[in-house]
Motif scaffolding. Structure first.
Motif, mmCIF file in Angstrom:
data_model
loop_
_atom_site.group_PDB
_atom_site.id
_atom_site.type_symbol
_atom_site.label_atom_id
_atom_site.label_comp_id
_atom_site.label_asym_id
_atom_site.label_seq_id
_atom_site.Cartn_x
_atom_site.Cartn_y
_atom_site.Cartn_z
ATOM 1 N N ILE A 10 2.822 1.325 -11.315
ATOM 2 C CA ILE A 10 1.809 1.859 -12.229
ATOM 3 C C ILE A 10 2.230 1.628 -13.677
ATOM 4 C CG2 ILE A 10 0.673 3.989 -13.004
ATOM 5 C CD1 ILE A 10 0.930 4.906 -9.979
ATOM 6 N N ALA A 11 3.503 1.874 -13.993
ATOM 7 C CA ALA A 11 4.004 1.675 -15.360
ATOM 8 C C ALA A 11 3.942 0.200 -15.767
ATOM 9 C CB ALA A 11 5.439 2.195 -15.470
ATOM 10 N N LEU A 13 1.840 -2.089 -14.721
ATOM 11 C CA LEU A 13 0.440 -2.434 -14.980
ATOM 12 C C LEU A 13 0.007 -1.908 -16.347
ATOM 13 C CD1 LEU A 13 -1.152 -1.808 -11.465
ATOM 14 C CD2 LEU A 13 -0.555 -3.997 -12.501
ATOM 15 N N ARG A 14 0.344 -0.662 -16.636
ATOM 16 C CA ARG A 14 -0.033 -0.073 -17.937
ATOM 17 C C ARG A 14 0.640 -0.794 -19.098
ATOM 18 N NH1 ARG A 14 0.383 6.105 -15.934
ATOM 19 N NH2 ARG A 14 -1.700 6.227 -15.042
ATOM 20 N N LYS A 15 1.925 -1.068 -18.961
ATOM 21 C CA LYS A 15 2.681 -1.744 -20.015
ATOM 22 C C LYS A 15 2.076 -3.106 -20.353
ATOM 23 C CE LYS A 15 7.242 -3.621 -20.996
ATOM 24 N NZ LYS A 15 8.548 -3.946 -20.459
ATOM 25 N N ASN A 16 1.519 -3.759 -19.340
ATOM 26 C CA ASN A 16 0.934 -5.080 -19.533
ATOM 27 C C ASN A 16 -0.581 -5.040 -19.715
ATOM 28 O OD1 ASN A 16 3.183 -7.237 -19.071
ATOM 29 N ND2 ASN A 16 3.582 -5.616 -17.584
ATOM 30 N N ASN A 17 -1.102 -3.845 -19.975
ATOM 31 C CA ASN A 17 -2.538 -3.644 -20.207
ATOM 32 C C ASN A 17 -3.394 -4.239 -19.096
ATOM 33 O OD1 ASN A 17 -2.266 -2.264 -22.713
ATOM 34 N ND2 ASN A 17 -1.804 -4.241 -23.661
ATOM 35 N N ASN A 19 -5.616 -3.567 -15.538
ATOM 36 C CA ASN A 19 -6.371 -2.595 -14.773
ATOM 37 C C ASN A 19 -6.218 -2.947 -13.296
ATOM 38 O OD1 ASN A 19 -8.414 -1.275 -13.331
ATOM 39 N ND2 ASN A 19 -9.814 -1.314 -15.063
ATOM 40 N N ALA A 20 -5.702 -2.028 -12.512
ATOM 41 C CA ALA A 20 -5.469 -2.293 -11.094
ATOM 42 C C ALA A 20 -6.756 -2.692 -10.368
ATOM 43 C CB ALA A 20 -4.839 -1.080 -10.417
ATOM 44 N N ASP A 170 -1.473 -4.148 -5.292
ATOM 45 C CA ASP A 170 -1.309 -4.208 -6.751
ATOM 46 C C ASP A 170 0.006 -4.907 -7.106
ATOM 47 O OD1 ASP A 170 -3.681 -2.764 -7.125
ATOM 48 O OD2 ASP A 170 -2.649 -0.867 -7.536
#
Length: 184
Positions: A10-11, A13-17, A19-20, A170
Motif C-alpha cells: 500500500i505504501a 503504491l501511494r509513494k508512486n502516486n 491507484n490500485a 497489486d
C-alpha cells in the motif's frame, strides 16, 4: 529475496502516486510503449492478474498467455516445475514461484514471466506457511528472483481470501512496472 507485507505494498503504491484500482491500465500502457510482453502463471490468485490485465482495451498487444496452475500436476506438466521441488519444498515456496515464472516466460516467449503461489485462505495455513504467505516469481532475460509477501492479519480483514488475492495482484502489477522502469 525481497520481503513485503500488505502495508509495504500500500505504501509503495501511494509513494508512486498509483491507484490500485487502475494499476492495470498503467501497466498495459507502459508495456505497449516499450513493446514488451508479459505472461502470467497463477495459483493462489486464480487468474486475477490475467483478468486485470485483459480488462484493459488493447491488452492483446502485451499479453499472450495466462496459466492458472492451481494443481501441482499442472505446475509440473505445463510450467515445468520440478517434481522434486514440489515434493520437498512444496507448491508454496520461492523455488516453485521462480520455476513457474521461468516456465510461463518460456511457454509464451514473453519478455516477462511472473507467477503467484501461496495460501489465500481462509483455510490451508500452517505455522510454517500461514494464510497470507505468497511467493511471486519474476523472470526476465536479465534476472530471475522471488518476492515473499506476508499478507495475512491486518485491518480487521484477518486472513481474508479476497484481501490476499487483491493485494497479491497489486504487488504483481507494481512489480511489472518496476521491471519496465528498470528496462528489464
Amino acid at each position: 529475496m525481497i520481503n513485503l507485507n500488505d502495508l509495504d505494498i500500500i505504501a509503495l503504491l501511494r509513494k508512486n502516486n498509483l491507484n490500485a484500482d487502475t494499476l492495470q491500465e498503467v501497466v498495459v500502457e507502459k508495456l505497449r510503449a516499450k513493446k514488451l510482453k508479459v505472461a502470467t502463471a497463477e495459483s493462489c490468485t486464480g487468474g486475477l492478474v490475467s483478468e486485470r490485465i485483459t480488462r484493459v482495451s488493447g491488452a492483446s498487444e502485451v499479453f499472450d498467455c495466462g496459466i492458472c496452475s492451481y494443481s501441482n500436476e499442472i505446475k509440473h506438466k505445463v510450467l515445468g516445475v520440478s517434481e522434486d521441488t514440489l515434493a520437498i519444498l512444496g507448491a508454496v515456496s520461492a523455488e516453485t514461484a521462480i520455476q513457474m515464472a521461468e516456465g510461463v516466460k518460456k511457454l509464451a516467449q514473453s519478455d516477462i514471466g511472473i507467477s503467484t503461489t501461496g495460501i489465500a485462505g481462509p483455510t490451508g495455513g500452517t505455522p510454517e506457511k500461514p494464510v497470507g504467505l505468497v511467493y511471486m516469481g519474476v523472470c526476465t532475460d536479465k534476472k530471475t528472483y522471488a518476492i515473499k509477501l506476508n499478507l495475512g492479519g491486518r485491518n480487521n480483514i484477518i486472513n481474508s481470501r479476497n484481501y490476499v488475492r487483491k493485494l497479491t495482484s497489486d504487488a504483481v502489477l507494481f512489480t511489472i512496472l518496476n521491471i519496465i522502469h528498470e528496462q528489464l
